[in-house]
Scaffold this active site. Structure first.
Site, short mmCIF file in Angstrom:
data_model
loop_
_atom_site.label_atom_id
_atom_site.label_comp_id
_atom_site.label_asym_id
_atom_site.label_seq_id
_atom_site.Cartn_x
_atom_site.Cartn_y
_atom_site.Cartn_z
N ARG A 103 -11.00 -3.34 8.25
CA ARG A 103 -9.62 -3.74 8.00
C ARG A 103 -9.06 -4.49 9.21
O ARG A 103 -8.36 -5.48 9.07
CB ARG A 103 -8.76 -2.50 7.68
CG ARG A 103 -7.42 -2.86 7.08
CD ARG A 103 -6.78 -1.71 6.34
NE ARG A 103 -7.41 -0.45 6.59
CZ ARG A 103 -8.33 0.09 5.78
NH1 ARG A 103 -8.66 -0.49 4.67
NH2 ARG A 103 -8.90 1.22 6.12
N ASP A 149 -7.77 -4.85 -0.24
CA ASP A 149 -8.57 -3.92 -1.01
C ASP A 149 -9.82 -3.71 -0.19
O ASP A 149 -10.35 -4.65 0.42
CB ASP A 149 -8.89 -4.44 -2.41
CG ASP A 149 -9.35 -3.29 -3.30
OD1 ASP A 149 -8.58 -2.31 -3.45
OD2 ASP A 149 -10.48 -3.34 -3.81
N LYS A 176 -10.55 2.61 16.41
CA LYS A 176 -10.86 2.19 15.03
C LYS A 176 -10.28 0.80 14.78
O LYS A 176 -10.91 -0.05 14.16
CB LYS A 176 -10.31 3.20 14.01
CG LYS A 176 -10.64 2.83 12.57
CD LYS A 176 -10.22 3.83 11.53
CE LYS A 176 -10.52 3.30 10.12
NZ LYS A 176 -10.02 4.15 9.05
N THR A 213 0.83 -1.20 0.00
CA THR A 213 0.00 0.00 0.00
C THR A 213 0.86 1.24 0.00
O THR A 213 2.00 1.22 0.48
CB THR A 213 -0.94 0.04 1.22
OG1 THR A 213 -1.87 1.11 1.05
CG2 THR A 213 -0.19 0.27 2.52
N PHE A 261 -9.15 8.52 7.45
CA PHE A 261 -8.97 8.94 6.06
C PHE A 261 -10.22 8.56 5.28
O PHE A 261 -11.18 8.01 5.84
CB PHE A 261 -7.72 8.28 5.46
CG PHE A 261 -7.84 6.79 5.31
CD1 PHE A 261 -7.59 5.95 6.37
CD2 PHE A 261 -8.23 6.22 4.10
CE1 PHE A 261 -7.73 4.56 6.24
CE2 PHE A 261 -8.37 4.84 3.94
CZ PHE A 261 -8.11 4.02 5.03
N GLY A 314 -2.71 6.06 5.94
CA GLY A 314 -3.73 5.73 6.93
C GLY A 314 -3.80 4.23 7.16
O GLY A 314 -3.78 3.74 8.31
N LYS A 315 -3.83 3.48 6.04
CA LYS A 315 -3.90 2.02 6.14
C LYS A 315 -2.64 1.46 6.79
O LYS A 315 -2.70 0.54 7.59
CB LYS A 315 -3.98 1.40 4.73
CG LYS A 315 -5.31 1.50 4.07
CD LYS A 315 -5.20 0.69 2.79
CE LYS A 315 -6.46 0.68 1.99
NZ LYS A 315 -6.33 -0.17 0.82
P1 IMP Z 1 -8.00 0.82 -1.83
O1 IMP Z 1 -6.77 1.52 -1.36
O2 IMP Z 1 -8.01 0.46 -3.25
O3 IMP Z 1 -8.37 -0.31 -0.91
O4 IMP Z 1 -9.17 1.90 -1.76
C1 IMP Z 1 -9.77 2.10 -0.60
C2 IMP Z 1 -10.63 3.33 -0.67
O5 IMP Z 1 -11.83 3.00 0.03
C3 IMP Z 1 -9.97 4.47 0.09
O6 IMP Z 1 -9.29 5.36 -0.75
C4 IMP Z 1 -11.16 5.11 0.77
O7 IMP Z 1 -11.78 6.01 -0.10
C5 IMP Z 1 -12.10 3.95 1.03
N1 IMP Z 1 -11.80 3.32 2.35
C6 IMP Z 1 -11.28 2.09 2.58
N2 IMP Z 1 -11.11 1.87 3.89
C7 IMP Z 1 -11.50 3.00 4.50
C8 IMP Z 1 -11.52 3.38 5.87
O8 IMP Z 1 -11.11 2.67 6.81
N3 IMP Z 1 -12.02 4.60 6.10
C9 IMP Z 1 -12.45 5.43 5.12
N4 IMP Z 1 -12.42 5.14 3.84
C10 IMP Z 1 -11.95 3.91 3.52
#
Ligand code: IMP
Length: 198
Positions: A179, A69, A173, A7, A150, A11-12
């Site tokens: 997650r 994801d 959280k 990633t 985020f 935030g993640k």
């Molecule tokens: P990924 O990085 O392709 O998994 O996209 C995830 C997207 O989903 C992020 O950019 C956020 O817009 C939304 N998202 C996923 N997890 C969260 C969370 O824990 N809080 C808020 N938005 C999230």
């Protein structure tokens, strides 16, 4: 053992580093590596995209990888933004753009706006592929609240809470999020599979 978390999302990364703190793994992110690859997330499901990220990064670095994801699924929008959560308002959309678009899409629909955050977390080390899912139900409120987190956090009120996901602390959280559920389950599955010692 070093494990790459596929990633670039800070935030993640914070969330998942905290979850793996009690394991023998040191979680490093793509930002800590010399080459930051472009990953085309063209899967139609959360699992497909998580798998694409894990396999792409494994093929490049030949080290164990975890990837996820995730996204928001809104009932009244037939599951949107779903796998398109990060780019709901367009390819280079910011969190603010996405949140504004979500509020626009919901403005003429009756409250409440039930929704869930969903996450698929995967592990891949070149021979073993493991996966786990996590989900948190809640609803979308009419105005953003809170500074933590985020993405859609400021608009998401988890079921049973009167604070949005952006008003609760990272610790909190990490106890309830989609997650957290997915990665804690993945951790258990990895342990059962002998992928790390505690
Ligand atoms: P990924 O990085 O392709 O998994 O996209 C995830 C997207 O989903 C992020 O950019 C956020 O817009 C939304 N998202 C996923 N997890 C969260 C969370 O824990 N809080 C808020 N938005 C999230």
């Amino acid at each position: 053992m070093e494990i790459i978390f596929a990633t670039g999302n800070k935030g993640k990364l914070k969330e998942v580093k905290a979850i793996f703190q009690d394991t023998s793994h040191k979680v490093i992110s793509l930002k800590e590596l010399t080459v930051i690859p472009e990953i085309v997330e063209d899967g139609l499901t959360f699992e497909e995209n998580a798998r694409i990220k894990a396999v792409t990064i494994y093929d490049l670095f030949r080290k164990p990888v975890i990837a996820d994801d995730s996204g928001l699924s809104v009932d009244q929008l037939q599951g949107a933004p779903g796998v398109y959560s990060a780019r709901y308002a367009g390819e280079n959309a910011t969190d603010l753009d996405n949140n504004k678009k979500l509020l626009r899409e919901l403005q003429n629909l009756p409250e409440p706006h039930p929704a869930s955050f969903i996450c698929c977390a995967v592990f891949y080390d070149g021979c073993t592929y493991l996966k786990a899912f996590g989900e948190i139900p809640g609803r979308i409120i009419g105005e953003p609240r809170g500074e933590h987190g985020f993405g859609y956090d400021p608009l998401f009120l988890p079921e049973g809470y009167d604070k949005t996901m952006a008003e609760i602390s990272l610790d909190e959280k990490n106890k309830i999020s989609h997650r957290a559920k997915a990665f804690n389950l993945l951790k258990d599955i990895m342990r059962r599979d002998g992928k790390y010692e505690t």
